[in-house]
Scaffold this motif. Structure first.
Motif, short mmCIF file in Angstrom:
data_model
loop_
_atom_site.label_atom_id
_atom_site.label_comp_id
_atom_site.label_asym_id
_atom_site.label_seq_id
_atom_site.Cartn_x
_atom_site.Cartn_y
_atom_site.Cartn_z
N ALA A 1 0.84 -1.20 0.00
CA ALA A 1 0.00 0.00 0.00
C ALA A 1 0.88 1.25 0.00
CB ALA A 1 -0.91 0.00 1.22
N CYS A 2 0.47 2.26 -0.75
CA CYS A 2 1.25 3.49 -0.86
C CYS A 2 1.30 4.22 0.47
CB CYS A 2 0.65 4.40 -1.93
SG CYS A 2 0.67 3.67 -3.58
N HIS A 3 2.47 4.71 0.84
CA HIS A 3 2.67 5.32 2.15
C HIS A 3 2.06 6.72 2.22
CE1 HIS A 3 4.51 6.28 5.97
NE2 HIS A 3 5.01 7.38 5.46
N VAL A 4 2.16 7.50 1.14
CA VAL A 4 1.62 8.86 1.14
C VAL A 4 0.13 8.85 0.78
CG1 VAL A 4 1.76 11.17 0.10
CG2 VAL A 4 3.86 9.91 0.67
N GLY A 5 -0.21 8.19 -0.33
CA GLY A 5 -1.61 7.95 -0.64
C GLY A 5 -2.31 8.97 -1.52
N ILE A 6 -1.74 10.16 -1.69
CA ILE A 6 -2.25 11.12 -2.67
C ILE A 6 -1.09 11.58 -3.54
CG2 ILE A 6 -4.19 11.92 -1.27
CD1 ILE A 6 -2.51 14.40 -0.58
N GLU A 7 -1.43 12.12 -4.70
CA GLU A 7 -0.41 12.49 -5.67
C GLU A 7 0.50 13.59 -5.15
OE1 GLU A 7 -3.92 10.69 -7.67
OE2 GLU A 7 -3.59 12.22 -6.14
N SER A 8 1.62 13.75 -5.83
CA SER A 8 2.66 14.68 -5.40
C SER A 8 2.22 16.13 -5.44
CB SER A 8 3.90 14.51 -6.29
OG SER A 8 3.57 14.76 -7.65
N GLN B 1 9.56 32.09 -10.22
CA GLN B 1 9.33 31.89 -8.80
C GLN B 1 8.42 30.69 -8.63
OE1 GLN B 1 6.74 35.78 -8.58
NE2 GLN B 1 6.38 34.66 -6.68
N PRO B 2 8.43 30.05 -7.45
CA PRO B 2 7.63 28.84 -7.28
C PRO B 2 6.13 29.14 -7.25
CG PRO B 2 8.70 29.46 -5.22
CD PRO B 2 9.25 30.36 -6.27
N VAL B 3 5.38 28.39 -8.06
CA VAL B 3 3.93 28.52 -8.12
C VAL B 3 3.31 27.16 -7.79
CG1 VAL B 3 1.93 29.11 -9.56
CG2 VAL B 3 4.12 30.29 -9.92
N LEU B 4 2.43 27.14 -6.81
CA LEU B 4 1.76 25.90 -6.43
C LEU B 4 0.65 25.58 -7.42
CD1 LEU B 4 1.34 23.60 -4.32
CD2 LEU B 4 -0.31 25.13 -3.21
N LEU B 5 0.79 24.48 -8.16
CA LEU B 5 -0.24 24.06 -9.10
C LEU B 5 -1.14 22.97 -8.53
CD1 LEU B 5 1.64 23.97 -12.53
CD2 LEU B 5 0.43 25.87 -11.43
N ARG B 6 -0.58 22.14 -7.64
CA ARG B 6 -1.39 21.10 -7.00
C ARG B 6 -0.85 20.83 -5.61
NH1 ARG B 6 -1.46 15.22 -9.70
NH2 ARG B 6 0.62 15.13 -8.77
N PRO B 7 -1.67 20.92 -4.58
CA PRO B 7 -1.19 20.64 -3.22
C PRO B 7 -0.98 19.15 -3.01
CG PRO B 7 -3.53 21.10 -3.17
CD PRO B 7 -3.08 21.34 -4.59
N ASP C 1 -5.28 12.84 11.98
CA ASP C 1 -3.97 13.18 11.43
C ASP C 1 -4.06 13.28 9.91
OD1 ASP C 1 -1.24 12.08 10.18
OD2 ASP C 1 -0.77 13.01 12.11
N ALA C 2 -3.63 14.42 9.36
CA ALA C 2 -3.78 14.67 7.92
C ALA C 2 -3.04 13.64 7.08
CB ALA C 2 -3.30 16.07 7.58
N ALA C 3 -1.84 13.25 7.49
CA ALA C 3 -1.04 12.29 6.71
C ALA C 3 -1.72 10.93 6.67
CB ALA C 3 0.36 12.18 7.30
N ILE C 4 -2.30 10.51 7.78
CA ILE C 4 -2.99 9.22 7.81
C ILE C 4 -4.27 9.29 6.98
CG2 ILE C 4 -4.09 7.50 9.28
CD1 ILE C 4 -2.20 8.36 11.51
N ALA C 5 -4.98 10.41 7.05
CA ALA C 5 -6.19 10.58 6.24
C ALA C 5 -5.86 10.53 4.76
CB ALA C 5 -6.87 11.90 6.60
N GLY D 1 -3.88 18.89 0.56
CA GLY D 1 -3.92 17.83 -0.44
C GLY D 1 -5.19 17.02 -0.37
N VAL D 2 -5.60 16.64 0.83
CA VAL D 2 -6.83 15.87 1.01
C VAL D 2 -8.03 16.71 0.58
CG1 VAL D 2 -8.34 14.77 2.70
CG2 VAL D 2 -5.86 14.48 2.87
N ARG D 3 -8.07 17.95 1.02
CA ARG D 3 -9.20 18.83 0.68
C ARG D 3 -9.27 19.03 -0.84
NH1 ARG D 3 -8.08 22.18 4.09
NH2 ARG D 3 -6.95 23.70 2.83
N ASP D 4 -8.13 19.22 -1.49
CA ASP D 4 -8.09 19.41 -2.94
C ASP D 4 -8.67 18.20 -3.68
OD1 ASP D 4 -6.77 20.66 -5.54
OD2 ASP D 4 -6.08 18.60 -5.45
#
Length: 336
Positions: A177-184, A193-199, A289-293, A325-328
């Motif tokens: 099972a994937c440890h992170v669970g959502i895409e990068s 400059q850095p622009v956030l395209l996907r959380p 916990d957000a990471a576990i969710a 990331g989860v909310r997105d």
């Protein structure tokens, strides 16, 4: 066919598959990918066909390390190198100007390309085997590997999820099972400059702490002179199960349960205690916990789908950066 990812003979078989122009189910720490040689346009075209994905929607290239970046990128800003050093291998994709002579199909014909170095040991073993240019006839610099699911649907986090999407003929490396669970997390580094395209798991605060530059929101890109590049997983509707997803705050969720579900099969993924759970409603508690969710998110949506529910009611995650990331993913899953 699912092969154990930690077996050397499985890695050898996967490398042969990729070098021959085939597709492969690949575990990463984020989600499982449907992988092909990023420089083989015919192989990449198979990814688009298998997923039902528009050919102009770019794919992310997975590389063994920062040494492969020069093969794909024509320019790498200093702040992008800082981010590679801090977060690679890991769940961070960087958008960079693409060398015009490489990976055109993978990039969807765009002038930029997304690059990521995955941390999963199985992905790393395969990428390093494919970079063997001394004993093998073909050196593969990177793997195009979008999530291994039908386009717009729930991403897979186990090998069995991938097999359920594409059947038993696809070669799949099982990495658990994937440890992170959502895409990068996706950071655009092509506009100065850095622009956030996907959380994702790596937050804007972490990025800014490393490179010393303010991370611009994708909602504020009109402040930059250069138009935003296309990037993977950024369409309004994405990551959706067959059931309709509805996001509600705690009060709305309780009210909806009190009002009843009118004969519709409903599942609930909730954070707060359900005071009046309706009879017949499936429910599961969302981790605090957000990471576990995040790790559970796609598996939960798939499990509810398998139980035949028509709607999935989800309590909106907290308004904190670690939950972005989860909310997105939930907001995109709920967009019709």
């Amino acid at each position: 066919m699912i092969l154990p990812g930690d077996a050397p003979e499985s890695i050898a078989a996967a490398a042969r598959c990729i070098r021959s122009g085939g597709l492969l189910g690949l575990p990463t720490e984020t989600v499982y990918g449907l992988a092909a040689n990023a420089d083989d346009d015919a192989a990449v075209a198979q990814i688009f066909r298998a997923k039902g994905r528009p050919a102009d929607h770019p794919l992310i290239v997975h590389v063994a390390d920062a040494g492969a970046v020069a093969h794909y990128a024509s320019d790498v800003p200093a702040f992008a190198r800082q981010l590679m050093q801090a977060f690679w291998p890991g769940p961070l994709t960087l958008i960079l100007p693409r060398r015009p002579d490489v990976a055109k199909a993978t990039a969807g014909g765009n002038a930029t390309i997304g690059l990521r170095c995955p941390a999963h040991p199985v992905a790393q073993a395969l990428l390093k085997a494919l970079m063997d240019c001394q004993t093998m006839p073909l050196c593969v610099w990177g793997l195009a590997a979008p999530s291994a699911n039908q386009f717009g649907r729930v991403s897979p986090t186990t090998a069995s999820h991938v097999q359920g999407e594409f059947g038993g003929d696809l070669l799949i490396l099982d990495g658990g099972a994937c440890h992170v669970g959502i895409e990068s997390t996706i950071i655009d580094c092509s506009r100065g400059q850095p622009v956030l395209l996907r959380p994702g798991a790596i937050t804007p605060e972490q990025v800014q702490a490393v490179c010393g530059l303010k991370v611009v929101s994708k909602d504020d890109v009109d402040t930059l002179a250069v138009p935003a590049p296309k990037a993977s997983g950024t369409l309004d509707s994405h990551y959706a199960p067959r059931a309709r997803v509805r996001l509600m705050d705690a009060q709305q969720l309780q009210a909806a349960l009190r009002d009843g579900v009118s004969g519709t099969r409903v599942a609930v993924w909730h954070r707060s205690l359900l005071q009046e759970p309706a009879a017949g409603v499936l429910s599961q508690r969302m981790p605090s916990d957000a990471a576990i969710a995040a790790r559970q998110l796609f598996a939960v949506l798939r499990a509810f789908d398998l139980q035949g529910v028509a709607q999935i009611w989800v309590e909106t995650p907290p308004d904190a950066s670690e939950w972005d990331g989860v909310r997105d993913r939930l907001q995109r899953a709920a967009t019709i």
